[in-house]
Each structure stands twice: as structure tokens, then as C-alpha cells.
Design an enzyme around this catalytic site. Sequence first.
Site, PDB file in Angstrom:
ATOM      1  N   ASP A 254       0.854  -1.196   0.000  1.00 43.83           N
ATOM      2  CA  ASP A 254       0.000   0.000   0.000  1.00 43.83           C
ATOM      3  C   ASP A 254       0.887   1.242   0.000  1.00 43.83           C
ATOM      4  OD1 ASP A 254      -3.293   0.063   0.761  1.00 43.83           O
ATOM      5  OD2 ASP A 254      -2.237   1.994   0.836  1.00 43.83           O
TER       6      ASP A 254
ATOM      7  N   TYR B  99     -11.933   7.250 -14.660  1.00 46.01           N
ATOM      8  CA  TYR B  99     -12.063   5.973 -13.936  1.00 46.01           C
ATOM      9  C   TYR B  99     -12.643   4.906 -14.856  1.00 46.01           C
ATOM     10  CZ  TYR B  99     -13.362   2.672 -10.232  1.00 46.01           C
ATOM     11  OH  TYR B  99     -13.491   1.547  -9.455  1.00 46.01           O
TER      12      TYR B  99
HETATM   13  P1  NAD Z   1     -10.118   1.725  -1.004  1.00 55.13           P
HETATM   14  O1  NAD Z   1      -9.941   3.183  -1.262  1.00 55.13           O
HETATM   15  O2  NAD Z   1     -10.886   1.269   0.184  1.00 55.13           O
HETATM   16  O3  NAD Z   1      -8.675   1.039  -0.960  1.00 55.13           O
HETATM   17  C1  NAD Z   1      -7.718   1.281  -1.950  1.00 55.13           C
HETATM   18  C2  NAD Z   1      -6.336   1.117  -1.330  1.00 55.13           C
HETATM   19  O4  NAD Z   1      -5.362   1.351  -2.372  1.00 55.13           O
HETATM   20  C3  NAD Z   1      -6.036   2.132  -0.213  1.00 55.13           C
HETATM   21  O5  NAD Z   1      -5.499   1.477   0.926  1.00 55.13           O
HETATM   22  C4  NAD Z   1      -5.008   3.075  -0.848  1.00 55.13           C
HETATM   23  O6  NAD Z   1      -4.067   3.606   0.082  1.00 55.13           O
HETATM   24  C5  NAD Z   1      -4.327   2.162  -1.855  1.00 55.13           C
HETATM   25  N1  NAD Z   1      -3.702   2.918  -2.946  1.00 55.13           N
HETATM   26  C6  NAD Z   1      -4.241   3.969  -3.626  1.00 55.13           C
HETATM   27  N2  NAD Z   1      -3.351   4.410  -4.527  1.00 55.13           N
HETATM   28  C7  NAD Z   1      -2.234   3.640  -4.413  1.00 55.13           C
HETATM   29  C8  NAD Z   1      -0.979   3.628  -5.055  1.00 55.13           C
HETATM   30  N3  NAD Z   1      -0.677   4.518  -6.001  1.00 55.13           N
HETATM   31  N4  NAD Z   1      -0.065   2.700  -4.688  1.00 55.13           N
HETATM   32  C9  NAD Z   1      -0.357   1.797  -3.721  1.00 55.13           C
HETATM   33  N5  NAD Z   1      -1.539   1.766  -3.067  1.00 55.13           N
HETATM   34  C10 NAD Z   1      -2.459   2.681  -3.402  1.00 55.13           C
HETATM   35  O7  NAD Z   1     -10.734   1.124  -2.355  1.00 55.13           O
HETATM   36  P2  NAD Z   1     -11.629  -0.181  -2.667  1.00 55.13           P
HETATM   37  O8  NAD Z   1     -13.029   0.247  -2.775  1.00 55.13           O
HETATM   38  O9  NAD Z   1     -11.264  -1.316  -1.786  1.00 55.13           O
HETATM   39  O10 NAD Z   1     -11.158  -0.456  -4.162  1.00 55.13           O
HETATM   40  C11 NAD Z   1     -10.190  -1.439  -4.494  1.00 55.13           C
HETATM   41  C12 NAD Z   1     -10.234  -1.644  -5.994  1.00 55.13           C
HETATM   42  O11 NAD Z   1     -11.539  -2.065  -6.382  1.00 55.13           O
HETATM   43  C13 NAD Z   1      -9.949  -0.376  -6.806  1.00 55.13           C
HETATM   44  O12 NAD Z   1      -9.198  -0.720  -7.959  1.00 55.13           O
HETATM   45  C14 NAD Z   1     -11.345   0.095  -7.200  1.00 55.13           C
HETATM   46  O13 NAD Z   1     -11.321   0.875  -8.362  1.00 55.13           O
HETATM   47  C15 NAD Z   1     -12.018  -1.233  -7.419  1.00 55.13           C
HETATM   48  N6  NAD Z   1     -13.485  -1.224  -7.372  1.00 55.13           N
HETATM   49  C16 NAD Z   1     -14.125  -0.760  -6.261  1.00 55.13           C
HETATM   50  C17 NAD Z   1     -15.514  -0.767  -6.242  1.00 55.13           C
HETATM   51  C18 NAD Z   1     -16.284  -0.255  -5.058  1.00 55.13           C
HETATM   52  O14 NAD Z   1     -17.494  -0.126  -5.185  1.00 55.13           O
HETATM   53  N7  NAD Z   1     -15.649   0.001  -3.925  1.00 55.13           N
HETATM   54  C19 NAD Z   1     -16.236  -1.252  -7.334  1.00 55.13           C
HETATM   55  C20 NAD Z   1     -15.556  -1.732  -8.434  1.00 55.13           C
HETATM   56  C21 NAD Z   1     -14.170  -1.708  -8.430  1.00 55.13           C
END
Ligand code: NAD
Length: 255
Positions: free
Chosen positions: A38, A154
Site C-alpha cells: 500500500d 475511472y
Molecule cells: P479503497 O480506497 O478502500 O482502498 C484502496 C487502497 O489502495 C487504499 O489502501 C489506498 O491507500 C491504496 N492505494 C491507492 N493508490 C495507491 C498507489 N498509487 N499505490 C499503492 N496503493 C495505493 O478502495 P476499494 O473500494 O477497496 O477499491 C479497491 C479496488 O476495487 C480499486 O481498484 C477500485 O477501483 C475497485 N473497485 C471498487 C468498487 C467499489 O465499489 N468500492 C467497485 C468496483 C471496483
Amino acid sequence: MQARLQDRVAVITGAGSGIGLATARRFASEGAKVVAVDLNPDAGKAAAKEVGGEFVAVDVADEEAVKALFDGVVERHGRVDIAFNNAGISPPDDDSILDTGIEAWERVLKVNTTSVYYCCKYVIPHMLAQGKGSIINTASFVALLGAATSQIAYTASKGAVLSMTRELGVQFARQGIRVNALCPGPIATPLLMELFAKDPERAARRLVHVPMGRFGNPEEIAGAVAFLASDDASFITASTFVVDGGITGAYVTPL
Ligand code: NAD
């Protein structure tokens, strides 16, 4: 719990929060050795500590850091069995194409798409040497469906993850490497709750399209990731693996 991932070495990016954190917990409960990656050291360290794994601070948009990550994992653990390339961002300045500037566009593409290119580019040589590996790249249901409430960068970034993943799955299928794209529906993580769910009207506008009538939870995605990572999915590659409460199959939803 059946230990389908016993002693497998699993790298999870974005392991400090949401889907990545739930997957770290699930992988560990199935016996994997988790490498929690992370950008946020506090969250990443806490995740690694909780699951008895290792934390590596990496910005996944930094090519040298990603290369060093996978080389280091193989140096320390002897192999890398699973790469869950999951870190992503969804910032507020990514909106309608009419309002989204090039800086936001490039930042989102870099963190969400170029990072997946780096992770695959630098993990695949290790998996080729092993003759086995499972890569799961996090795309999204927005790679499949359009929204009037646009986040243009996105959406484009996730479409690219989906098609890149399919191509890698096809290319490396005969060398023991499976590459699948995970398409979660809207999941109640900090990322989504911050954006959509604080306002009940905005949440309702979305929930009407979900046959199950609710947002998913991170554990429901983690279960799918563990399946794709495991040998239970041994005939699954290049797939668009949708875990969305039925959204992509729906026209009229239940009242
Ligand atoms: P979140 O924000 O809860 O967690 C994302 C994590 O990634 C965080 O801990 C952040 O610090 C880390 N991060 C961000 N940029 C970074 C970087 N440059 N290098 C290393 N770490 C980094 O997000 P989430 O909802 O758990 O999403 C996880 C994945 O799922 C993402 O790719 C998101 O686009 C995708 N996604 C989420 C949803 C949703 O509804 N939450 C739906 C579809 C897809």
C-alpha cells in the site's frame, strides 16, 4: 476453512483498505503468506500485522518500485504464486468529460491502469520461471455498463484493465499463468461510501439498478478473489469475472 492457498505467496496491492484488506484476511485464513502492499504505511502495516504477513510500501504507479517489489518478494520467499493487482483511486476531480482536466485524467489512468501494466510486466517473468501463477486484476462493473453520473477517467481506466487482462490471459494460458479480471459491482468500501452513499438520494439512484437491492461488502469480493487465486479456478483464465449482485444482468429490478 479449507486451506486452498496453503503456503502460497500472495501479493495484494491496496491491501490497507476495502477489498484489498478483506482479501488479505481471506487469503491468510486459507493459508497464504500475504505480502500487503500500500501507499499508506499505517494502513498497510496494520493489515500485514493482522494477517501475519509482510508490509511493503510501494506506489504502484512507480515502475522501479513495482519491479523491486516483485523481485524482492521472490528473493525473500522463493516464489510469487498470486498477484492481486487491486490498488485504485476514484478522485472527486474525475467527473464529466466536460469538467475533467488532463491532470486528473492522467493521474487516474496512471494509478488504475499503468500500475496494472507494471505489476503484470514484472510478476509474469517470475511466474513463467515457476510455470505457474494466478493474476487477478481489479477492473469494475463500469468497464461493462455506462453511467450518466460519469467519472470518465475511472471508467476508461477500468475498461483498459479489462481488455489488457483478457489479452494477457490468452497469451500466457499455455505457460501455466491464469490472468482474470475481477469486475466488482458497487461495494461498501471507504472509496464508494465517500463518493456515493453518504447521500441517501445518490445511493437510491444506484441501488434501484441492483437486483439484490444493496451494495456488496468487501468480504463477498474477497471470496471471489480467493476462488480465482486457487486451483478451484484451474480452467478459468482471460475471464471477465463479474461479482455485482446481478446489475449487469438486469433490466427491471424487483420492487
Ligand atoms: P479503497 O480506497 O478502500 O482502498 C484502496 C487502497 O489502495 C487504499 O489502501 C489506498 O491507500 C491504496 N492505494 C491507492 N493508490 C495507491 C498507489 N498509487 N499505490 C499503492 N496503493 C495505493 O478502495 P476499494 O473500494 O477497496 O477499491 C479497491 C479496488 O476495487 C480499486 O481498484 C477500485 O477501483 C475497485 N473497485 C471498487 C468498487 C467499489 O465499489 N468500492 C467497485 C468496483 C471496483
